[in-house]
Design a protein around this motif. Structure first.
Motif, PDB file in Angstrom:
ATOM      1  N   GLY A  84       6.259  -2.309  -0.487  1.00  0.00           N
ATOM      2  CA  GLY A  84       5.486  -1.568   0.494  1.00  0.00           C
ATOM      3  C   GLY A  84       4.010  -1.848   0.338  1.00  0.00           C
ATOM      4  O   GLY A  84       3.613  -2.860  -0.250  1.00  0.00           O
ATOM      5  N   GLU A  85       3.201  -0.942   0.864  1.00  0.00           N
ATOM      6  CA  GLU A  85       1.751  -1.139   0.812  1.00  0.00           C
ATOM      7  C   GLU A  85       1.236  -1.143  -0.619  1.00  0.00           C
ATOM      8  O   GLU A  85       0.374  -1.925  -0.982  1.00  0.00           O
ATOM      9  CB  GLU A  85       1.055  -0.043   1.625  1.00  0.00           C
ATOM     10  CG  GLU A  85      -0.392  -0.362   1.898  1.00  0.00           C
ATOM     11  CD  GLU A  85      -0.996   0.605   2.885  1.00  0.00           C
ATOM     12  OE1 GLU A  85      -2.115   1.071   2.600  1.00  0.00           O
ATOM     13  OE2 GLU A  85      -0.346   0.900   3.908  1.00  0.00           O
ATOM     14  N   ALA A  86       1.774  -0.238  -1.443  1.00  0.00           N
ATOM     15  CA  ALA A  86       1.387  -0.170  -2.856  1.00  0.00           C
ATOM     16  C   ALA A  86       2.509  -0.799  -3.682  1.00  0.00           C
ATOM     17  O   ALA A  86       3.531  -0.177  -3.930  1.00  0.00           O
ATOM     18  CB  ALA A  86       1.152   1.267  -3.273  1.00  0.00           C
ATOM     19  N   LYS A  87       2.308  -2.037  -4.091  1.00  0.00           N
ATOM     20  CA  LYS A  87       3.329  -2.741  -4.862  1.00  0.00           C
ATOM     21  C   LYS A  87       3.095  -2.521  -6.352  1.00  0.00           C
ATOM     22  O   LYS A  87       1.955  -2.374  -6.800  1.00  0.00           O
ATOM     23  CB  LYS A  87       3.284  -4.238  -4.561  1.00  0.00           C
ATOM     24  CG  LYS A  87       3.778  -4.591  -3.181  1.00  0.00           C
ATOM     25  CD  LYS A  87       3.771  -6.093  -2.979  1.00  0.00           C
ATOM     26  CE  LYS A  87       4.328  -6.492  -1.650  1.00  0.00           C
ATOM     27  NZ  LYS A  87       3.629  -5.966  -0.504  1.00  0.00           N
ATOM     28  N   ARG A  88       4.189  -2.561  -7.091  1.00  0.00           N
ATOM     29  CA  ARG A  88       4.135  -2.507  -8.556  1.00  0.00           C
ATOM     30  C   ARG A  88       5.011  -3.626  -9.093  1.00  0.00           C
ATOM     31  O   ARG A  88       6.101  -3.858  -8.589  1.00  0.00           O
ATOM     32  CB  ARG A  88       4.648  -1.167  -9.075  1.00  0.00           C
ATOM     33  CG  ARG A  88       3.696  -0.025  -8.830  1.00  0.00           C
ATOM     34  CD  ARG A  88       4.200   1.287  -9.440  1.00  0.00           C
ATOM     35  NE  ARG A  88       4.254   1.208 -10.882  1.00  0.00           N
ATOM     36  CZ  ARG A  88       5.361   1.441 -11.606  1.00  0.00           C
ATOM     37  NH1 ARG A  88       6.494   1.755 -11.032  1.00  0.00           N
ATOM     38  NH2 ARG A  88       5.327   1.360 -12.928  1.00  0.00           N
ATOM     39  N   LEU A  89       4.515  -4.301 -10.112  1.00  0.00           N
ATOM     40  CA  LEU A  89       5.252  -5.386 -10.757  1.00  0.00           C
ATOM     41  C   LEU A  89       5.411  -5.107 -12.242  1.00  0.00           C
ATOM     42  O   LEU A  89       4.566  -4.447 -12.850  1.00  0.00           O
ATOM     43  CB  LEU A  89       4.501  -6.717 -10.655  1.00  0.00           C
ATOM     44  CG  LEU A  89       4.177  -7.315  -9.312  1.00  0.00           C
ATOM     45  CD1 LEU A  89       3.428  -8.625  -9.508  1.00  0.00           C
ATOM     46  CD2 LEU A  89       5.437  -7.548  -8.521  1.00  0.00           C
TER      47      LEU A  89
END
Length: 185
Positions: A84-89
């Motif tokens: 989504g708009e706020a990605k986390r990896l």
């Protein structure tokens, strides 16, 4: 191919600080590098490379984050935790040094400026701090990629050693990235 290095105490800027001759070498496949200190035991480096693909092709591949294990041989896992708009990896890596092997992991918040920039900011991990920016610009018939990294490891290593490692590793990684990006094109 060898890389050109410029050392500067300031944090590297993403713009190209190169002469026309150096820019010509960049277009011929050289990886150009500018490095500097970041913290007492950290380093900052920016590497530039030319990729003979249009920006949209490069962007599409670079934002396929699980594929980063192919670009950077030391990365053993690259997983998208949140889309989504706020990605986390989540990324894990393993690096062999003289007498030991360091294993690191990092959780990153990712901000994408579509087609232009990817910003990576450490949420938590085995670094004191970590930031990276990947910028893409049209350049002739291809794309100029600038990759800026600022990092301080948790292990107490003098800044000069971190900078030297970054100066050596990042150009090699960028060459590998270009090779993978251009494969099959």
């Amino acid at each position: 191919m060898s890389a050109f290095y410029r050392t500067n105490s300031a944090i590297p800027e993403p713009e190209i600080p190169w002469s026309q001759d150096e820019q010509k070498l960049l277009m011929q496949g050289e990886i150009l590098v500018k490095s500097g200190a970041h913290t007492k035991s950290g380093g900052a480096v920016t590497a530039w490379m030319y990729v003979p693909l249009v920006r949209s092709q490069v962007w599409q591949q670079l934002t396929d984050y699980p594929r980063w294990v192919q670009y950077f041989p030391d990365i053993t896992k690259s997983e998208v935790l949140q889309r989504g708009e706020a990605k986390r990896l989540y990324q894990a890596a393993q690096k062999a040094f003289l007498f030991f092997t360091a294993q690191v992991e990092i959780y990153l918040n990712v901000v994408e400026i579509i087609g232009q920039q990817i910003q990576f900011r450490m949420e938590k991990g085995t670094f004191e701090d970590f930031r990276a920016n990947l910028e893409l610009k049209d350049c002739g018939n291809g794309t100029l990629v600038a990759y800026n990294v600022q990092a301080t490891p948790n292990i107490p290593i003098p800044s000069i050693f971190i900078q030297q490692a970054m100066n050596f590793e990042l150009p090699a990684n960028m060459r590998k990235m270009r090779q993978v990006l251009c494969k099959g094109q």
